[in-house]
Enzyme design. Sequence first.
Site, mmCIF file in Angstrom:
data_model
loop_
_atom_site.group_PDB
_atom_site.id
_atom_site.type_symbol
_atom_site.label_atom_id
_atom_site.label_comp_id
_atom_site.label_asym_id
_atom_site.label_seq_id
_atom_site.Cartn_x
_atom_site.Cartn_y
_atom_site.Cartn_z
ATOM 1 N N SER A 1 9.355 24.128 27.675
ATOM 2 C CA SER A 1 9.655 25.331 28.443
ATOM 3 C C SER A 1 8.655 25.440 29.588
ATOM 4 O O SER A 1 7.591 24.805 29.546
ATOM 5 C CB SER A 1 9.491 26.548 27.514
ATOM 6 N N TYR B 1 5.139 32.958 21.596
ATOM 7 C CA TYR B 1 6.058 31.948 22.155
ATOM 8 C C TYR B 1 5.313 30.993 23.078
ATOM 9 O O TYR B 1 5.482 29.771 22.999
ATOM 10 C CB TYR B 1 7.199 32.624 22.908
#
Length: 263
Positions: A143, A156
């Site tokens: 990501s 996250y």
Amino acid sequence: GWLNGYVALVTGGASGIGRAVVKRFIAEGCAGVGVMVRSADQADGLVAEFGDKVVVSVGDVRSPADNVAAVEATVARFGKLDTLVGNAGVWDFFAKLERMSTEQVAESFDEIFGVNVKGYVLAASAAAAHLRASGGSMIFTLSNSAFYAGGGGPLYVASKHAGVGLIKQLAYEFAPDVRVNGVAPGGTVTPLRGPASLGKQEKRLSEIPGFEDSVANAMPLKFIAQPEDHTGHYVLLASKANSRATTAAILQSDCGWEIRPMR
Ligand code: NAD
């Protein structure tokens, strides 16, 4: 296609980026793709669309036995494994540390790291011997949050940063037999969900009001990606003919997070 005769396994392949990878891999000539999904209802749509090109395993990526079962089902059906795509993930919807109780932090850490990090390590472990045998490769979905702050909350973002270390160390351990690389998408229109530990297991990223416009406006390339926009990177990294000199690399597919202007 670039993947003629390849056999792959994609975790989290029922929706979003994983599903687009399954579709593209088959279009590129894969002999078959194993797909690991979370629930039985996700299996039906895959079989309806891809027929005997897929073998679907229902399981939880946090379970060692479920990872082994998905690998073995793929090899039993298609005879070998060339490419592991670790992709199943959960997002935290920007959950701030100070908005959670300490107990919630502990639970959410276990859930988010369990899926995003442990899930990848277990898939790698379950697939390792087959990938050594085929001279294959592993590809993990990271990501923008693997490199930068601001794309999630601390849990996250830390989990995706952990993926960078995992890719590098696995590439080190598995050379010269197995290449290990990553793809790092930025904001993408998918039904990515939140953690049950924060009560967000039914919440979807694509349903956040204004999400698509705000990502598009914030990015130098001025659009929000669709899952299909990332799939070529997975094809390139999987293809021995086209990237056999590439390992421990992470291809950023994020509309330019690195070069965001000052607001
Ligand atoms: P998605 O929700 O469509 O795909 C994730 C899949 O993982 C789902 O099909 C889900 O069922 C599965 N999954 C979740 N927990 C699981 C578990 N415990 N066991 C088995 N399967 C499980 O969303 P997506 O956006 O396509 O996510 C794919 C990857 O892309 C994730 O790793 C995510 O972190 C990453 N990513 C997404 C974005 C984005 O903006 N959508 C941005 C950067 C990175």
